[in-house]
Motif scaffolding. Structure first.
Motif, PDB file in Angstrom:
ATOM      1  N   VAL A 252       0.793  -1.140  -0.139  1.00  0.00           N
ATOM      2  CA  VAL A 252      -0.005  -0.285   0.135  1.00  0.00           C
ATOM      3  C   VAL A 252       0.628   1.473   0.263  1.00  0.00           C
ATOM      4  O   VAL A 252       1.905   1.078   0.950  1.00  0.00           O
ATOM      5  N   VAL A 253       0.721   1.929  -0.678  1.00  0.00           N
ATOM      6  CA  VAL A 253       0.815   3.132  -0.903  1.00  0.00           C
ATOM      7  C   VAL A 253       0.981   4.444  -0.547  1.00  0.00           C
ATOM      8  O   VAL A 253      -1.027   5.100  -1.713  1.00  0.00           O
ATOM      9  N   ALA A 254       1.024   5.412   0.296  1.00  0.00           N
ATOM     10  CA  ALA A 254      -0.091   6.779   0.360  1.00  0.00           C
ATOM     11  C   ALA A 254       0.724   8.025   0.665  1.00  0.00           C
ATOM     12  O   ALA A 254       1.855   8.012   1.403  1.00  0.00           O
ATOM     13  N   GLY A 255       0.681   8.458   0.145  1.00  0.00           N
ATOM     14  CA  GLY A 255       1.329  10.219   0.653  1.00  0.00           C
ATOM     15  C   GLY A 255       0.595  10.491   1.937  1.00  0.00           C
ATOM     16  O   GLY A 255      -0.675  10.502   2.447  1.00  0.00           O
ATOM     17  N   CYS A 256       1.808  11.564   2.744  1.00  0.00           N
ATOM     18  CA  CYS A 256       1.127  12.408   3.975  1.00  0.00           C
ATOM     19  C   CYS A 256       0.651  13.886   3.930  1.00  0.00           C
ATOM     20  O   CYS A 256       3.069  14.189   3.054  1.00  0.00           O
ATOM     21  N   GLN A 257       0.392  14.214   4.733  1.00  0.00           N
ATOM     22  CA  GLN A 257       1.094  15.514   4.918  1.00  0.00           C
ATOM     23  C   GLN A 257       1.894  16.103   6.017  1.00  0.00           C
ATOM     24  O   GLN A 257       2.345  17.457   6.368  1.00  0.00           O
ATOM     25  N   ASP A 258       2.608  14.451   6.581  1.00  0.00           N
ATOM     26  CA  ASP A 258       4.108  14.891   7.104  1.00  0.00           C
ATOM     27  C   ASP A 258       5.068  15.270   6.566  1.00  0.00           C
ATOM     28  O   ASP A 258       6.143  14.645   6.300  1.00  0.00           O
ATOM     29  N   ASN A 259       4.868  15.201   4.491  1.00  0.00           N
ATOM     30  CA  ASN A 259       5.779  15.249   3.852  1.00  0.00           C
ATOM     31  C   ASN A 259       5.970  14.330   3.332  1.00  0.00           C
ATOM     32  O   ASN A 259       7.397  13.928   2.445  1.00  0.00           O
ATOM     33  N   LEU A 260       5.832  12.835   3.776  1.00  0.00           N
ATOM     34  CA  LEU A 260       6.673  11.006   3.341  1.00  0.00           C
ATOM     35  C   LEU A 260       5.467  10.559   2.517  1.00  0.00           C
ATOM     36  O   LEU A 260       4.125  10.718   2.937  1.00  0.00           O
ATOM     37  N   VAL A 261       6.164   9.802   1.787  1.00  0.00           N
ATOM     38  CA  VAL A 261       4.977   8.849   0.905  1.00  0.00           C
ATOM     39  C   VAL A 261       5.088   8.031   1.584  1.00  0.00           C
ATOM     40  O   VAL A 261       6.669   7.028   2.364  1.00  0.00           O
ATOM     41  N   TYR A 262       4.332   6.739   1.933  1.00  0.00           N
ATOM     42  CA  TYR A 262       4.707   5.593   3.045  1.00  0.00           C
ATOM     43  C   TYR A 262       4.518   4.679   1.649  1.00  0.00           C
ATOM     44  O   TYR A 262       3.526   4.541   1.334  1.00  0.00           O
ATOM     45  N   ALA A 263       5.594   3.534   2.298  1.00  0.00           N
ATOM     46  CA  ALA A 263       4.799   1.941   1.610  1.00  0.00           C
ATOM     47  C   ALA A 263       4.672   1.148   2.624  1.00  0.00           C
ATOM     48  O   ALA A 263       5.799   1.223   3.866  1.00  0.00           O
ATOM     49  N   ALA A 265       3.631  -3.163   3.676  1.00  0.00           N
ATOM     50  CA  ALA A 265       2.951  -4.605   3.342  1.00  0.00           C
ATOM     51  C   ALA A 265       2.032  -4.918   3.961  1.00  0.00           C
ATOM     52  O   ALA A 265       0.930  -3.582   4.440  1.00  0.00           O
ATOM     53  N   PRO A 266       1.611  -5.743   3.511  1.00  0.00           N
ATOM     54  CA  PRO A 266      -0.137  -6.010   2.770  1.00  0.00           C
ATOM     55  C   PRO A 266      -0.755  -6.118   5.339  1.00  0.00           C
ATOM     56  O   PRO A 266      -1.504  -6.539   4.716  1.00  0.00           O
ATOM     57  N   ASP A 267       0.280  -6.558   5.754  1.00  0.00           N
ATOM     58  CA  ASP A 267       0.074  -6.655   7.155  1.00  0.00           C
ATOM     59  C   ASP A 267       0.032  -5.532   7.315  1.00  0.00           C
ATOM     60  O   ASP A 267       0.302  -6.058   9.431  1.00  0.00           O
ATOM     61  N   GLY A 268       0.814  -4.180   7.487  1.00  0.00           N
ATOM     62  CA  GLY A 268       0.679  -3.512   7.885  1.00  0.00           C
ATOM     63  C   GLY A 268       2.127  -3.012   8.532  1.00  0.00           C
ATOM     64  O   GLY A 268       2.091  -1.709   9.356  1.00  0.00           O
ATOM     65  N   SER A 269       2.773  -3.570   8.415  1.00  0.00           N
ATOM     66  CA  SER A 269       4.567  -3.277   8.372  1.00  0.00           C
ATOM     67  C   SER A 269       4.827  -2.080   8.026  1.00  0.00           C
ATOM     68  O   SER A 269       4.776  -2.459   6.249  1.00  0.00           O
ATOM     69  N   LYS A 270       5.757  -1.416   8.002  1.00  0.00           N
ATOM     70  CA  LYS A 270       6.614  -0.754   7.210  1.00  0.00           C
ATOM     71  C   LYS A 270       7.741  -0.843   6.088  1.00  0.00           C
ATOM     72  O   LYS A 270       8.257  -1.662   6.614  1.00  0.00           O
ATOM     73  N   ARG A 271       7.666  -0.897   5.045  1.00  0.00           N
ATOM     74  CA  ARG A 271       8.652  -1.619   3.829  1.00  0.00           C
ATOM     75  C   ARG A 271      10.120   0.258   4.016  1.00  0.00           C
ATOM     76  O   ARG A 271      10.951  -0.062   3.509  1.00  0.00           O
ATOM     77  N   TRP A 272       9.588   1.378   3.229  1.00  0.00           N
ATOM     78  CA  TRP A 272       9.967   2.233   3.378  1.00  0.00           C
ATOM     79  C   TRP A 272       9.488   3.694   3.186  1.00  0.00           C
ATOM     80  O   TRP A 272       7.890   3.642   3.357  1.00  0.00           O
ATOM     81  N   ASP A 273       9.957   4.538   3.399  1.00  0.00           N
ATOM     82  CA  ASP A 273       9.198   5.742   3.170  1.00  0.00           C
ATOM     83  C   ASP A 273      10.348   6.871   2.162  1.00  0.00           C
ATOM     84  O   ASP A 273      11.516   6.669   2.157  1.00  0.00           O
ATOM     85  N   PHE A 274      10.062   7.893   1.503  1.00  0.00           N
ATOM     86  CA  PHE A 274      10.155   8.660   0.919  1.00  0.00           C
ATOM     87  C   PHE A 274      10.471  10.316   1.496  1.00  0.00           C
ATOM     88  O   PHE A 274       8.542  10.008   1.820  1.00  0.00           O
ATOM     89  N   ARG A 275      11.022  11.278   1.762  1.00  0.00           N
ATOM     90  CA  ARG A 275      10.690  12.065   1.602  1.00  0.00           C
ATOM     91  C   ARG A 275      10.654  13.234   0.591  1.00  0.00           C
ATOM     92  O   ARG A 275      11.344  13.715   0.195  1.00  0.00           O
TER      93      ARG A 275
END
Length: 429
Positions: A252-263, A265-275
């Motif tokens: 799941v990839v989503a943008g946020c108002q904290d300036n980050l793009v989050y990826a 995993a299907p189980d809800g764990s973080k894979r990466w972020d991009f600022r």
């Protein structure tokens, strides 16, 4: 023991208000437009209003079967979980006309969804979900507790839509009856304006996954089962207002108002972020090769690999808040607050631009021939050929921030800031 929620705190400045609303007497309001607003027949009829939704109803929807019905071409924002904005239908070749206008009580910025029976479902800033048939006649209205920025998703006769009252709703598509609603987050101020009131707003999507899971945002990224129970929540550092997109492996990839793009995993764990350099309010689009395209308030469109590593960025003269569309040959189409509509090659070089008369928030739709459709805050709906030449434009009566929907017969449905849902198509004989 029940405790009353605190009274909403009003806005302190225009910065507390979304889009073009301004702060007047501690309330976010839309600037008045000159001249009267015409009333349509649909607006003067007594509406069929679904039962109020407070207190929260019990969940009454069983788990769906393992095989879900196919999601129609325009049954959710950006057409599919990859958010490419592609439609299998054709735009009118010649300039269309306004066939009808259905009036709500406030501006419409959400994208319409088209049900299997041809009814159009759209949310309005009047806090209501409206269902309208192909003739523009109201079929039902469902009340929520605050304004609606969210676009509806429809599958199996159920309408899913979020509200700024911090809830995701599941509505019966025939009657508008609330089947369930889930509160997103636990913000102490669920309605009103300001950062605390907006943090848990359900503006994002929802996006439907292949297995029926619903993905949306609020004070984090949420995965919700089709029966309204929470699957997981991924916390973020700000409000998630952009609809999540899905990579082929379910990330799941989503943008946020904290300036980050989050990826995630299907189980809800973080894979990466991009600022990025500012808020991410654009919803990501996923190319067939897994490249992620997303805009930012820093005025850049970013191309990220599936691993989150930036491949390139392209700068515009102002915010990118529209969501990218991906056309033939991988060309990316997106509008900016600088009033330009951009066509960008997959290597990040500019193919062409088209200038409109004002900011562009509307996300583009690409038809079966590669033609492009989008709205602008100059009150116009634009259709361009794939090479950037203007095919036609239709003037409406308000900013077109809504992203258009295209029906199989070529009829276009789009909302505007003059409170109306428009049907635009070939003239009737």
């Amino acid at each position: 023991m029940m405790h009353a929620e605190p009274l909403p705190r009003g806005c302190l400045s225009d910065r507390d208000c979304k889009l073009d609303r301004v702060c007047e007497a501690s309330r976010c309001v839309w600037p008045l437009r000159p001249g009267p607003v015409a009333k349509t027949a649909a607006a003067t009829e007594k509406p069929k209003v679904a039962a109020p939704t407070a207190p929260p109803p019990e969940i009454r929807v069983a788990q769906p079967p393992a095989t879900l019905p196919a999601v129609a071409a325009q049954a959710m924002f950006r057409h599919g979980p990859d958010h490419r904005g592609r439609s299998p239908y054709r735009l009118p070749a010649a300039k269309p006309v306004v066939l009808w206008a259905y009036e709500t009580r406030a501006p419409i910025t959400s994208s319409p969804a088209i049900m299997d029976n041809g009814w159009i479902v759209v949310g309005s800033h009047d806090g209501r979900v409206h269902a309208v048939d192909r003739e523009g006649t109201q079929r039902w209205v469902a009340l929520t507790g605050d304004i609606i920025f969210s676009s509806a998703a429809v599958v199996g006769g159920i309408v899913y839509i979020g509200s700024d009252d911090d809830h995701l709703y599941a509505l019966d598509g025939r009657e508008g009856r609330t089947l369930w609603r889930l509160r997103v987050g636990a913000c102490p101020q669920s309605v009103g304006v300001g950062p605390e009131a907006s943090r848990c707003d359900v503006d994002a999507g929802p996006t439907l996954g292949p297995d029926g899971t619903l993905y949306t945002g609020g004070d984090g990224i949420y995965a919700i089962n089709p029966n309204g129970t929470l699957r997981w929540r991924f916390p973020t550092g700000g409000h998630v207002s952009s609809a999540p997109a899905l990579l082929p492996d379910g990330t799941v990839v989503a943008g946020c108002q904290d300036n980050l793009v989050y990826a995630v995993a299907p189980d809800g764990s973080k894979r990466w972020d991009f600022r990025a350099g500012d808020d991410i309010e654009s919803s990501p689009a996923i190319a067939p090769d897994g490249t992620i395209y997303v805009g930012s308030d820093d005025g850049k469109l970013y191309a990220l690999g599936p691993d989150g590593v930036m491949r390139w960025s392209l700068s515009a003269g102002d915010d990118f808040r529209a969501s990218p569309a991906i056309g033939d040959g991988g060309v990316i189409y997106i509008g900016s607050f600088d009033g330009l509509f951009y066509a960008i090659k997959p290597d990040g070089t500019l193919a062409w631009t088209f200038r409109t008369g004002d900011r562009i928030l509307s996300s583009a739709l690409i038809d079966a021939t590669g033609a492009i459709l989008f709205g602008s805050q100059d009150d116009r709906l634009y259709a361009l050929d794939p090479d950037g030449r203007l095919r036609w434009t239709v003037e409406l009566q308000g900013d077109v921030d809504s992203s258009p929907a295209l029906a199989p017969d070529g009829t276009i449905y789009v909302g505007a800031d003059d409170r109306k849902l428009y049907a635009v198509g070939a003239p009737t004989k």
